[in-house]
Design a protein around this motif. Sequence first.
Motif, PDB file in Angstrom:
ATOM      1  N   GLN A   1      13.111   1.007 -86.777  1.00  0.00           N
ATOM      2  CA  GLN A   1      12.956  -0.403 -86.416  1.00  0.00           C
ATOM      3  C   GLN A   1      11.975  -1.054 -87.381  1.00  0.00           C
ATOM      4  OE1 GLN A   1      11.736  -1.050 -82.370  1.00  0.00           O
ATOM      5  NE2 GLN A   1      10.943  -3.080 -82.838  1.00  0.00           N
ATOM      6  N   GLY A   2      12.443  -2.078 -88.085  1.00  0.00           N
ATOM      7  CA  GLY A   2      11.605  -2.804 -89.029  1.00  0.00           C
ATOM      8  C   GLY A   2      11.376  -2.078 -90.344  1.00  0.00           C
ATOM      9  N   GLY A   3      12.016  -0.933 -90.529  1.00  0.00           N
ATOM     10  CA  GLY A   3      11.768  -0.134 -91.726  1.00  0.00           C
ATOM     11  C   GLY A   3      12.952   0.019 -92.651  1.00  0.00           C
ATOM     12  N   GLU A   4      14.026  -0.671 -92.380  1.00  0.00           N
ATOM     13  CA  GLU A   4      15.230  -0.539 -93.203  1.00  0.00           C
ATOM     14  C   GLU A   4      15.387  -1.753 -94.110  1.00  0.00           C
ATOM     15  OE1 GLU A   4      16.732   2.305 -93.133  1.00  0.00           O
ATOM     16  OE2 GLU A   4      15.639   2.999 -91.367  1.00  0.00           O
ATOM     17  N   SER A   5      15.974  -1.525 -95.255  1.00  0.00           N
ATOM     18  CA  SER A   5      16.223  -2.636 -96.177  1.00  0.00           C
ATOM     19  C   SER A   5      17.544  -3.323 -95.809  1.00  0.00           C
ATOM     20  CB  SER A   5      16.296  -2.138 -97.621  1.00  0.00           C
ATOM     21  OG  SER A   5      17.468  -1.361 -97.813  1.00  0.00           O
ATOM     22  N   ALA A   6      17.643  -4.570 -96.173  1.00  0.00           N
ATOM     23  CA  ALA A   6      18.874  -5.319 -95.924  1.00  0.00           C
ATOM     24  C   ALA A   6      20.038  -4.683 -96.682  1.00  0.00           C
ATOM     25  CB  ALA A   6      18.695  -6.778 -96.326  1.00  0.00           C
TER      26      ALA A   6
ATOM     27  N   LEU B   1      25.545   0.626 -94.761  1.00  0.00           N
ATOM     28  CA  LEU B   1      25.901   1.362 -93.549  1.00  0.00           C
ATOM     29  C   LEU B   1      26.968   0.625 -92.754  1.00  0.00           C
ATOM     30  CD1 LEU B   1      22.422   2.660 -92.319  1.00  0.00           C
ATOM     31  CD2 LEU B   1      24.330   4.031 -93.167  1.00  0.00           C
ATOM     32  N   LEU B   2      26.874  -0.693 -92.684  1.00  0.00           N
ATOM     33  CA  LEU B   2      27.848  -1.473 -91.923  1.00  0.00           C
ATOM     34  C   LEU B   2      29.249  -1.375 -92.522  1.00  0.00           C
ATOM     35  CD1 LEU B   2      25.657  -4.557 -91.045  1.00  0.00           C
ATOM     36  CD2 LEU B   2      26.770  -3.017 -89.398  1.00  0.00           C
TER      37      LEU B   2
ATOM     38  N   PHE C   1      16.432  -3.851 -87.219  1.00  0.00           N
ATOM     39  CA  PHE C   1      16.124  -2.807 -88.194  1.00  0.00           C
ATOM     40  C   PHE C   1      15.408  -3.298 -89.452  1.00  0.00           C
ATOM     41  CE2 PHE C   1      19.628  -0.510 -85.963  1.00  0.00           C
ATOM     42  CZ  PHE C   1      18.850   0.561 -85.526  1.00  0.00           C
ATOM     43  N   VAL C   2      15.629  -4.531 -89.841  1.00  0.00           N
ATOM     44  CA  VAL C   2      14.988  -5.053 -91.055  1.00  0.00           C
ATOM     45  C   VAL C   2      13.713  -5.816 -90.702  1.00  0.00           C
ATOM     46  CG1 VAL C   2      15.281  -6.520 -93.094  1.00  0.00           C
ATOM     47  CG2 VAL C   2      17.205  -5.142 -92.268  1.00  0.00           C
ATOM     48  N   THR C   3      13.820  -6.748 -89.765  1.00  0.00           N
ATOM     49  CA  THR C   3      12.680  -7.585 -89.400  1.00  0.00           C
ATOM     50  C   THR C   3      11.728  -6.874 -88.445  1.00  0.00           C
ATOM     51  OG1 THR C   3      14.112  -9.508 -89.665  1.00  0.00           O
ATOM     52  CG2 THR C   3      12.035  -9.862 -88.523  1.00  0.00           C
ATOM     53  N   GLY C   4      12.281  -6.048 -87.540  1.00  0.00           N
ATOM     54  CA  GLY C   4      11.442  -5.278 -86.642  1.00  0.00           C
ATOM     55  C   GLY C   4      11.351  -5.788 -85.222  1.00  0.00           C
ATOM     56  N   HIS C   5      12.223  -6.722 -84.835  1.00  0.00           N
ATOM     57  CA  HIS C   5      12.214  -7.221 -83.453  1.00  0.00           C
ATOM     58  C   HIS C   5      12.693  -6.131 -82.501  1.00  0.00           C
ATOM     59  CE1 HIS C   5      11.297 -11.309 -84.547  1.00  0.00           C
ATOM     60  NE2 HIS C   5      12.348 -11.383 -85.344  1.00  0.00           N
ATOM     61  N   GLN C   6      12.185  -6.175 -81.269  1.00  0.00           N
ATOM     62  CA  GLN C   6      12.664  -5.293 -80.217  1.00  0.00           C
ATOM     63  C   GLN C   6      14.134  -5.617 -79.939  1.00  0.00           C
ATOM     64  OE1 GLN C   6      10.941  -2.829 -78.789  1.00  0.00           O
ATOM     65  NE2 GLN C   6       9.147  -3.294 -80.041  1.00  0.00           N
TER      66      GLN C   6
ATOM     67  N   ASP D   1      24.892   6.760 -85.580  1.00  0.00           N
ATOM     68  CA  ASP D   1      25.885   7.797 -85.877  1.00  0.00           C
ATOM     69  C   ASP D   1      26.321   7.733 -87.336  1.00  0.00           C
ATOM     70  OD1 ASP D   1      25.815   8.691 -83.253  1.00  0.00           O
ATOM     71  OD2 ASP D   1      27.659   7.636 -82.667  1.00  0.00           O
ATOM     72  N   THR D   2      26.496   6.524 -87.841  1.00  0.00           N
ATOM     73  CA  THR D   2      26.891   6.341 -89.237  1.00  0.00           C
ATOM     74  C   THR D   2      25.791   6.826 -90.171  1.00  0.00           C
ATOM     75  OG1 THR D   2      28.252   4.453 -88.604  1.00  0.00           O
ATOM     76  CG2 THR D   2      27.653   4.627 -90.924  1.00  0.00           C
ATOM     77  N   ALA D   3      24.545   6.511 -89.851  1.00  0.00           N
ATOM     78  CA  ALA D   3      23.419   6.975 -90.669  1.00  0.00           C
ATOM     79  C   ALA D   3      23.325   8.500 -90.631  1.00  0.00           C
ATOM     80  CB  ALA D   3      22.116   6.341 -90.178  1.00  0.00           C
ATOM     81  N   HIS D   4      23.586   9.097 -89.465  1.00  0.00           N
ATOM     82  CA  HIS D   4      23.596  10.553 -89.339  1.00  0.00           C
ATOM     83  C   HIS D   4      24.648  11.158 -90.278  1.00  0.00           C
ATOM     84  CE1 HIS D   4      23.682  14.551 -87.548  1.00  0.00           C
ATOM     85  NE2 HIS D   4      24.987  14.397 -87.384  1.00  0.00           N
ATOM     86  N   ASN D   5      25.846  10.585 -90.260  1.00  0.00           N
ATOM     87  CA  ASN D   5      26.914  11.083 -91.129  1.00  0.00           C
ATOM     88  C   ASN D   5      26.554  10.921 -92.599  1.00  0.00           C
ATOM     89  OD1 ASN D   5      28.499  11.858 -88.970  1.00  0.00           O
ATOM     90  ND2 ASN D   5      29.566   9.904 -88.875  1.00  0.00           N
ATOM     91  N   ALA D   6      25.908   9.822 -92.945  1.00  0.00           N
ATOM     92  CA  ALA D   6      25.488   9.604 -94.334  1.00  0.00           C
ATOM     93  C   ALA D   6      24.465  10.654 -94.755  1.00  0.00           C
ATOM     94  CB  ALA D   6      24.915   8.197 -94.500  1.00  0.00           C
TER      95      ALA D   6
END
Length: 91
Positions: free
Chosen positions: A6-11, A17-18, A36-41, A65-70
């Motif tokens: 949360q809040g730690g991923e790049s755009a 991933l999408l 994931f990018v901005t960090g909001h709940q 799940d997609t990130a896990h597969n990557a």
Amino acid sequence: MKYLIQGGESAERMVLLLRFTKICSPQIIAALNDHFVTGHQETRAAIRNGVKESNLTRAINTLEDTAHNAEMLKELDWVKFGYKFESSEVA
């Protein structure tokens, strides 16, 4: 196991991933970016983008799940190039 922070991923990572999901709703994608990018709940990201929290949670799980597969694919590639994983490193 969580692969996204949360809040730690790049755009850029989110866009990539999408591509591997069927998530196409602009509101859900915006909520995912808020989370994931901005960090909001999750709740705040859902409200800000006018989506049901349950739909956002489902999209988050899909993206996890997609990130896990990557990550599994990256591990496979590293082994191909000679990197040896410890048994505790492979999930």
